[in-house]
Design a protein around this motif. Structure first.
Motif, PDB file in Angstrom:
ATOM      1  N   THR A 199       0.828  -1.212   0.000  1.00  0.00           N
ATOM      2  CA  THR A 199       0.000   0.000   0.000  1.00  0.00           C
ATOM      3  C   THR A 199       0.859   1.258   0.000  1.00  0.00           C
ATOM      4  OG1 THR A 199      -0.263  -0.180   2.400  1.00  0.00           O
ATOM      5  CG2 THR A 199      -2.050  -1.047   1.041  1.00  0.00           C
ATOM      6  N   PHE A 200       2.058   1.180   0.609  1.00  0.00           N
ATOM      7  CA  PHE A 200       2.971   2.327   0.551  1.00  0.00           C
ATOM      8  C   PHE A 200       3.391   2.605  -0.888  1.00  0.00           C
ATOM      9  CE2 PHE A 200       7.275   4.007   0.325  1.00  0.00           C
ATOM     10  CZ  PHE A 200       7.132   5.177   1.045  1.00  0.00           C
TER      11      PHE A 200
ATOM     12  N   SER B 292      -1.608   2.292   4.509  1.00  0.00           N
ATOM     13  CA  SER B 292      -0.220   1.891   4.711  1.00  0.00           C
ATOM     14  C   SER B 292       0.196   2.095   6.165  1.00  0.00           C
ATOM     15  CB  SER B 292       0.687   2.697   3.785  1.00  0.00           C
ATOM     16  OG  SER B 292       2.018   2.331   3.974  1.00  0.00           O
ATOM     17  N   SER B 293      -0.163   3.223   6.724  1.00  0.00           N
ATOM     18  CA  SER B 293       0.170   3.509   8.128  1.00  0.00           C
ATOM     19  C   SER B 293      -0.518   2.531   9.067  1.00  0.00           C
ATOM     20  CB  SER B 293      -0.236   4.936   8.490  1.00  0.00           C
ATOM     21  OG  SER B 293       0.407   5.855   7.661  1.00  0.00           O
ATOM     22  N   MET B 294      -1.787   2.237   8.798  1.00  0.00           N
ATOM     23  CA  MET B 294      -2.546   1.320   9.651  1.00  0.00           C
ATOM     24  C   MET B 294      -1.903  -0.067   9.658  1.00  0.00           C
ATOM     25  SD  MET B 294      -6.405  -0.116   9.128  1.00  0.00           S
ATOM     26  CE  MET B 294      -5.884  -0.943   7.643  1.00  0.00           C
TER      27      MET B 294
ATOM     28  N   THR C 171       3.309   5.926  -5.593  1.00  0.00           N
ATOM     29  CA  THR C 171       3.256   6.052  -7.052  1.00  0.00           C
ATOM     30  C   THR C 171       1.925   6.615  -7.537  1.00  0.00           C
ATOM     31  OG1 THR C 171       2.507   3.768  -7.276  1.00  0.00           O
ATOM     32  CG2 THR C 171       4.892   4.168  -7.402  1.00  0.00           C
ATOM     33  N   GLN C 172       1.067   6.976  -6.616  1.00  0.00           N
ATOM     34  CA  GLN C 172      -0.246   7.575  -6.873  1.00  0.00           C
ATOM     35  C   GLN C 172      -1.183   6.640  -7.642  1.00  0.00           C
ATOM     36  OE1 GLN C 172       0.490  11.432  -8.594  1.00  0.00           O
ATOM     37  NE2 GLN C 172       1.203  12.260  -6.654  1.00  0.00           N
ATOM     38  N   VAL C 173      -0.952   5.335  -7.526  1.00  0.00           N
ATOM     39  CA  VAL C 173      -1.905   4.369  -8.063  1.00  0.00           C
ATOM     40  C   VAL C 173      -3.146   4.368  -7.173  1.00  0.00           C
ATOM     41  CG1 VAL C 173      -2.301   1.900  -8.467  1.00  0.00           C
ATOM     42  CG2 VAL C 173      -0.130   2.947  -9.126  1.00  0.00           C
ATOM     43  N   MET C 174      -2.930   4.563  -5.885  1.00  0.00           N
ATOM     44  CA  MET C 174      -4.024   4.681  -4.921  1.00  0.00           C
ATOM     45  C   MET C 174      -4.296   6.166  -4.670  1.00  0.00           C
ATOM     46  SD  MET C 174      -2.879   1.776  -2.162  1.00  0.00           S
ATOM     47  CE  MET C 174      -4.411   1.776  -1.263  1.00  0.00           C
ATOM     48  N   ASN C 175      -5.483   6.443  -4.185  1.00  0.00           N
ATOM     49  CA  ASN C 175      -5.779   7.825  -3.831  1.00  0.00           C
ATOM     50  C   ASN C 175      -5.080   8.161  -2.511  1.00  0.00           C
ATOM     51  OD1 ASN C 175      -7.332   6.626  -1.864  1.00  0.00           O
ATOM     52  ND2 ASN C 175      -9.293   7.196  -2.748  1.00  0.00           N
ATOM     53  N   PRO C 176      -5.170   9.396  -2.030  1.00  0.00           N
ATOM     54  CA  PRO C 176      -4.462   9.775  -0.805  1.00  0.00           C
ATOM     55  C   PRO C 176      -4.819   8.940   0.426  1.00  0.00           C
ATOM     56  CG  PRO C 176      -5.116  11.737  -1.985  1.00  0.00           C
ATOM     57  CD  PRO C 176      -5.747  10.582  -2.706  1.00  0.00           C
ATOM     58  N   LEU C 177      -5.937   8.245   0.415  1.00  0.00           N
ATOM     59  CA  LEU C 177      -6.257   7.371   1.550  1.00  0.00           C
ATOM     60  C   LEU C 177      -5.295   6.183   1.634  1.00  0.00           C
ATOM     61  CD1 LEU C 177     -10.160   7.222   1.564  1.00  0.00           C
ATOM     62  CD2 LEU C 177      -8.656   8.304   3.219  1.00  0.00           C
TER      63      LEU C 177
END
Length: 89
Positions: free
Chosen positions: A44-45, A61-63, A50-56
């Protein structure tokens, strides 16, 4: 939805196992959960970076990173033979 259901089940199993004595089966489950969360934190990081995922993606990744560290800290005393606060006896 399938991944969400899997994560929900993993969380429920972890919650229900919280009062169990630390047996080899429980230790294996904890180790597998730790590895899963470390791998998912990394993927997820990369997706968020790489901005494949949105800002969430940063939140996910943090969780997963925090959960992986939590499992690692819970397992760490078990490997050194020290008593674990969550186990009986």
């Amino acid at each position: 939805r399938i991944v969400g259901a899997s994560l929900l089940c993993l969380g429920l199993i972890s919650y229900w196992m919280r009062a169990e004595a630390v047996t080899p089966a429980v230790r294996t489950f904890l180790l597998g959960s730790m590895v899963f969360h470390f791998i998912d934190a990394g993927t997820t990081f990369v997706g968020a970076f790489t901005q494949v995922m949105n800002p969430l993606g940063w939140m996910f990744s943090s969780m997963h990173f925090v959960l992986a560290i939590g499992f690692a800290l819970y397992l760490w005393p078990l490997g050194r033979g020290e008593p674990n606060l969550g186990s009986e006896g």
